[in-house]
Design a protein around this motif. Structure first.
Motif, PDB file in Angstrom:
ATOM      1  N   THR A 136     -22.480  19.341 -25.552  1.00 40.96           N
ATOM      2  CA  THR A 136     -23.034  18.341 -24.628  1.00 40.96           C
ATOM      3  C   THR A 136     -24.546  18.258 -24.756  1.00 40.96           C
ATOM      4  OG1 THR A 136     -21.201  18.710 -23.105  1.00 40.96           O
ATOM      5  CG2 THR A 136     -23.163  17.632 -22.214  1.00 40.96           C
ATOM      6  N   VAL A 137     -25.217  19.407 -24.851  1.00 36.97           N
ATOM      7  CA  VAL A 137     -26.673  19.411 -24.976  1.00 36.97           C
ATOM      8  C   VAL A 137     -27.104  18.737 -26.281  1.00 36.97           C
ATOM      9  CG1 VAL A 137     -28.624  20.958 -25.422  1.00 36.97           C
ATOM     10  CG2 VAL A 137     -27.189  21.313 -23.439  1.00 36.97           C
ATOM     11  N   ARG A 138     -26.380  18.998 -27.353  1.00 37.73           N
ATOM     12  CA  ARG A 138     -26.740  18.378 -28.630  1.00 37.73           C
ATOM     13  C   ARG A 138     -26.441  16.872 -28.619  1.00 37.73           C
ATOM     14  NH1 ARG A 138     -24.157  19.873 -33.035  1.00 37.73           N
ATOM     15  NH2 ARG A 138     -25.865  19.108 -34.313  1.00 37.73           N
ATOM     16  N   MET A 139     -25.351  16.468 -27.970  1.00 30.68           N
ATOM     17  CA  MET A 139     -25.089  15.034 -27.781  1.00 30.68           C
ATOM     18  C   MET A 139     -26.217  14.385 -26.982  1.00 30.68           C
ATOM     19  SD  MET A 139     -21.054  14.754 -26.801  1.00 30.68           S
ATOM     20  CE  MET A 139     -19.745  14.717 -28.018  1.00 30.68           C
ATOM     21  N   LEU A 140     -26.616  15.057 -25.907  1.00 25.88           N
ATOM     22  CA  LEU A 140     -27.682  14.539 -25.045  1.00 25.88           C
ATOM     23  C   LEU A 140     -28.981  14.377 -25.831  1.00 25.88           C
ATOM     24  CD1 LEU A 140     -28.947  13.788 -22.323  1.00 25.88           C
ATOM     25  CD2 LEU A 140     -29.111  16.244 -21.812  1.00 25.88           C
ATOM     26  N   ALA A 141     -29.335  15.385 -26.624  1.00 27.79           N
ATOM     27  CA  ALA A 141     -30.556  15.302 -27.424  1.00 27.79           C
ATOM     28  C   ALA A 141     -30.475  14.150 -28.424  1.00 27.79           C
ATOM     29  CB  ALA A 141     -30.799  16.619 -28.148  1.00 27.79           C
ATOM     30  N   SER A 142     -29.295  13.931 -28.989  1.00 26.32           N
ATOM     31  CA  SER A 142     -29.107  12.825 -29.940  1.00 26.32           C
ATOM     32  C   SER A 142     -29.292  11.475 -29.251  1.00 26.32           C
ATOM     33  CB  SER A 142     -27.713  12.921 -30.572  1.00 26.32           C
ATOM     34  OG  SER A 142     -27.529  11.940 -31.565  1.00 26.32           O
ATOM     35  N   ILE A 143     -28.773  11.357 -28.020  1.00 23.92           N
ATOM     36  CA  ILE A 143     -28.929  10.114 -27.252  1.00 23.92           C
ATOM     37  C   ILE A 143     -30.394   9.886 -26.894  1.00 23.92           C
ATOM     38  CG2 ILE A 143     -28.371   8.992 -25.057  1.00 23.92           C
ATOM     39  CD1 ILE A 143     -25.631  10.474 -25.192  1.00 23.92           C
ATOM     40  N   LEU A 144     -31.058  10.927 -26.427  1.00 17.23           N
ATOM     41  CA  LEU A 144     -32.474  10.802 -26.057  1.00 17.23           C
ATOM     42  C   LEU A 144     -33.326  10.423 -27.267  1.00 17.23           C
ATOM     43  CD1 LEU A 144     -32.690  13.963 -23.766  1.00 17.23           C
ATOM     44  CD2 LEU A 144     -32.675  11.577 -22.991  1.00 17.23           C
ATOM     45  N   THR A 145     -33.008  11.022 -28.417  1.00 16.95           N
ATOM     46  CA  THR A 145     -33.731  10.685 -29.654  1.00 16.95           C
ATOM     47  C   THR A 145     -33.502   9.227 -30.025  1.00 16.95           C
ATOM     48  OG1 THR A 145     -33.582  12.959 -30.451  1.00 16.95           O
ATOM     49  CG2 THR A 145     -33.966  11.258 -32.098  1.00 16.95           C
ATOM     50  N   ALA A 146     -32.252   8.769 -29.871  1.00 17.28           N
ATOM     51  CA  ALA A 146     -31.941   7.375 -30.182  1.00 17.28           C
ATOM     52  C   ALA A 146     -32.702   6.419 -29.274  1.00 17.28           C
ATOM     53  CB  ALA A 146     -30.427   7.134 -30.058  1.00 17.28           C
ATOM     54  N   ALA A 175     -33.521  18.723 -23.345  1.00 14.73           N
ATOM     55  CA  ALA A 175     -32.091  18.922 -23.102  1.00 14.73           C
ATOM     56  C   ALA A 175     -31.849  20.429 -23.118  1.00 14.73           C
ATOM     57  CB  ALA A 175     -31.265  18.229 -24.181  1.00 14.73           C
ATOM     58  N   VAL A 176     -31.491  21.004 -21.963  1.00 16.03           N
ATOM     59  CA  VAL A 176     -31.524  22.451 -21.785  1.00 16.03           C
ATOM     60  C   VAL A 176     -30.126  22.995 -21.503  1.00 16.03           C
ATOM     61  CG1 VAL A 176     -32.576  24.345 -20.516  1.00 16.03           C
ATOM     62  CG2 VAL A 176     -33.843  22.214 -20.819  1.00 16.03           C
ATOM     63  N   ALA A 308     -23.026  13.911 -21.088  1.00 17.90           N
ATOM     64  CA  ALA A 308     -24.316  13.697 -21.766  1.00 17.90           C
ATOM     65  C   ALA A 308     -24.849  12.302 -21.458  1.00 17.90           C
ATOM     66  CB  ALA A 308     -24.148  13.878 -23.277  1.00 17.90           C
ATOM     67  N   ALA A 309     -23.964  11.318 -21.479  1.00 13.47           N
ATOM     68  CA  ALA A 309     -24.376   9.940 -21.187  1.00 13.47           C
ATOM     69  C   ALA A 309     -24.896   9.831 -19.749  1.00 13.47           C
ATOM     70  CB  ALA A 309     -23.201   8.992 -21.404  1.00 13.47           C
ATOM     71  N   ALA A 310     -24.230  10.510 -18.812  1.00 17.11           N
ATOM     72  CA  ALA A 310     -24.657  10.446 -17.409  1.00 17.11           C
ATOM     73  C   ALA A 310     -26.069  11.001 -17.247  1.00 17.11           C
ATOM     74  CB  ALA A 310     -23.670  11.205 -16.530  1.00 17.11           C
ATOM     75  N   GLY A 325     -26.747   7.225 -30.149  1.00 13.44           N
ATOM     76  CA  GLY A 325     -26.853   8.683 -30.159  1.00 13.44           C
ATOM     77  C   GLY A 325     -25.519   9.358 -30.407  1.00 13.44           C
ATOM     78  N   LEU A 326     -24.449   8.842 -29.804  1.00 13.29           N
ATOM     79  CA  LEU A 326     -23.124   9.412 -30.031  1.00 13.29           C
ATOM     80  C   LEU A 326     -22.661   9.179 -31.464  1.00 13.29           C
ATOM     81  CD1 LEU A 326     -21.324   8.531 -26.673  1.00 13.29           C
ATOM     82  CD2 LEU A 326     -22.161  10.770 -27.426  1.00 13.29           C
ATOM     83  N   ARG A 327     -22.978   8.023 -32.007  1.00 14.28           N
ATOM     84  CA  ARG A 327     -22.603   7.757 -33.405  1.00 14.28           C
ATOM     85  C   ARG A 327     -23.342   8.672 -34.369  1.00 14.28           C
ATOM     86  NH1 ARG A 327     -22.570   1.071 -33.604  1.00 14.28           N
ATOM     87  NH2 ARG A 327     -20.564   0.800 -32.523  1.00 14.28           N
ATOM     88  N   ALA A 328     -24.572   9.026 -34.036  1.00  9.34           N
ATOM     89  CA  ALA A 328     -25.385   9.858 -34.928  1.00  9.34           C
ATOM     90  C   ALA A 328     -25.042  11.341 -34.811  1.00  9.34           C
ATOM     91  CB  ALA A 328     -26.870   9.657 -34.620  1.00  9.34           C
ATOM     92  N   PHE A 329     -24.379  11.729 -33.738  1.00  6.29           N
ATOM     93  CA  PHE A 329     -24.116  13.138 -33.475  1.00  6.29           C
ATOM     94  C   PHE A 329     -23.059  13.694 -34.420  1.00  6.29           C
ATOM     95  CE2 PHE A 329     -21.322  16.217 -31.347  1.00  6.29           C
ATOM     96  CZ  PHE A 329     -22.222  17.258 -31.201  1.00  6.29           C
ATOM     97  N   ARG A 330     -23.311  14.916 -34.908  1.00 11.50           N
ATOM     98  CA  ARG A 330     -22.326  15.645 -35.696  1.00 11.50           C
ATOM     99  C   ARG A 330     -22.084  16.994 -35.027  1.00 11.50           C
ATOM    100  NH1 ARG A 330     -22.110  11.363 -37.182  1.00 11.50           N
ATOM    101  NH2 ARG A 330     -22.083  10.430 -39.262  1.00 11.50           N
TER     102      ARG A 330
END
Length: 478
Positions: A136-146, A175-176, A308-310, A325-330
């Motif tokens: 979730t944290v890595r998804m969140l970071a990906s969304i924030l980066t996007a 994202a902590v 993460a989206a919330a 961000g979700l599309r970019a996440f691995r």
């Protein structure tokens, strides 16, 4: 949720000349000792162990003028004004009981990082839960980066919060990931927004009870500013929101795999939708992404994506950034990682499923499974897991020290499922386990490593266990 303005207790702390004890060496104790010493504290490090690694770390600290006491982590040094502990030290240790009697505060490394933030520090979007935190944290970071924000995934994820807080790089938001251990020792943490993803029995040997474990998880909501994000399907997480004392105007926001009610995020006809951070949420919903944008699209991973989206939406991120961000996440290795297909059978590595809650989520993602399970149970019981998953099991292969606990649960709740019990705890047992699973599987099945146990009886960590599984699959497919 409590109402009214919450005042943070994290006023500046002057370390100059203060006698501070650091409890434990390791990845968080050594940097904490260095940081405190650099700020003028008189630092004493106490450590239970006295092995070669501890002596090596002690020599580095002693060269700086820091006192280190190896093999003596129980005694409170005279004159101690503050203890900063590494996360693994249990609250019932004699050192902490002595500190309590003496009125000496105890902080964790996260609390220390929080106290050392500058006046213009980036706000924290915080994540905890029994399972799914790192994803979730890595998804969140990906969304924030996007969304074009300067961010980093930090905390229990392996990037030290102290390093980030004291480093030169500037961030817009962090994202902590926070463990229950870290939250226990973080009395003044106040996040912008936070989530508890789920709650299931785990680390009870550390916390002492499920109630204490849940209480420590719930600390993440204290003083939240914008949103407390809970899991609609896990009432215990909503209860923690209700009990939290938050800032005026902070909202409870749910996420669900079903159709969302107002103030929730959910799923409608394969679309992730937001009915919380939209105008007129009684009537309107905002499309965020498609279920197929989430990899892998297993139910528990979609829940991670919604959480993460919330948090991202609470920070004002546009819907398009959630999708991108979700599309970019691995996902990380060993988290429902597809290894190979052999003769129409899928082989999936979820070695990260180190407890029953994580294993149940993994088993729920597949229809017909040959399950490889076992290891160190950490006090867990397996009846509920087996009962809920029995209909999906074609066969089970058991390995590890506590495999008998799972075998007994299978006898009680899935007596018709074939079981191979490998009386081995050596690393090489994985090849035999995968060989047996291959023999039992038929086309359309999934051979799933979701051990529901820790790995240290056979392997260094869950990564090595997953690597052994993948190597065995490749050997059989060669």
């Amino acid at each position: 949720m409590g109402s009214g303005q919450v005042t943070s207790t994290s006023e500046p702390f002057d370390f100059q000349g203060r006698h501070v004890v650091v409890a434990g060496l390791g990845v968080s104790g050594v940097p904490a000792a260095k940081v405190l010493h650099a700020r003028g504290a008189v630092v004493t490090v106490v450590n239970d162990g006295d092995d070669a690694r501890a002596r090596e770390q002690a020599a580095v600290l002693e060269a700086l003028g820091i006192t280190v006491r190896l093999g003596d982590g129980a005694t409170l040094p005279e004159g101690t004004e503050l203890i900063v502990t590494t996360p693994g030290w249990k609250p019932d240790k004699p050192l902490f009981l002595a500190a309590q009697r003496a009125g000496v505060p105890v902080w964790g490394d996260v609390e220390l990082a929080w106290r050392l933030r500058g006046p213009d520090a980036a706000p924290w979007l915080a994540v905890t839960g029994t399972n799914g935190k790192t994803t979730t944290v890595r998804m969140l970071a990906s969304i924030l980066t996007a969304a074009g924000l300067r961010t980093a995934a930090v905390g229990n994820i392996g990037v030290s919060l102290l390093d980030v807080v004291l480093g030169e790089e500037q961030y817009d938001v962090l994202a902590v990931e926070l463990s229950s251990y870290q939250l226990h020792w973080s009395p003044s943490l106040r996040a912008h927004s936070a989530t508890v993803l789920n709650l299931a029995p785990d680390h009870l040997d550390w916390h002492g009870s499920m109630e204490a474990y849940a209480r420590d998880k719930g600390r993440i909501f204290e003083g939240n500013q914008v949103a407390c994000v809970y899991n609609v399907e896990d009432k215990a997480t909503e209860d923690l929101v209700r009990e939290a004392d938050v800032e005026e105007g902070c909202r409870a926001v749910g996420f669900t795999l079903g159709t969302p009610a107002p103030s929730q995020l959910g799923v409608v006809e394969g679309i992730l939708v937001d009915r919380a951070f939209v105008e007129n949420r009684q009537k309107n919903a905002q499309e965020l992404a498609e279920v197929t944008d989430v990899r892998p699209p297993a139910p528990h991973n979609i829940a991670n994506a919604l959480a993460a989206a919330a948090l991202a939406r609470a920070f004002g991120v546009p819907a398009s950034a959630v999708r991108d961000g979700l599309r970019a996440f691995r996902p990380d290795a060993h988290r429902i990682e597809h290894v190979a297909d052999l003769d129409g059978v899928g082989y999936v590595d979820d070695s990260k499923a180190t407890n029953t809650h994580a294993a149940e989520a993994s088993l729920a993602a597949y229809e017909s499974i040959v399950w490889i399970a076992g290891g160190l149970a950490k006090g867990a019981t397996f009846d509920e897991l087996v009962a809920r998953s029995a209909k999906r099991l074609r066969a089970v292969v058991l390995i590890g020290a506590d495999r008998g606990l799972i075998r007994d649960a299978l006898v009680r709740h899935a007596p018709e499922v074939p079981v191979v019990d490998l009386d081995r705890t050596d690393t090489g047992a994985m090849l035999q386990a995968v060989t047996e699973a291959k023999r039992l599987a038929v086309a359309g099945d999934t051979v799933l490593l979701a051990p529901a146990c820790a790995s240290m009886d056979m392997f260094t960590n869950y990564n090595q266990r997953g690597d052994a599984f993948a190597a065995a699959v490749r050997e059989l497919g060669a």
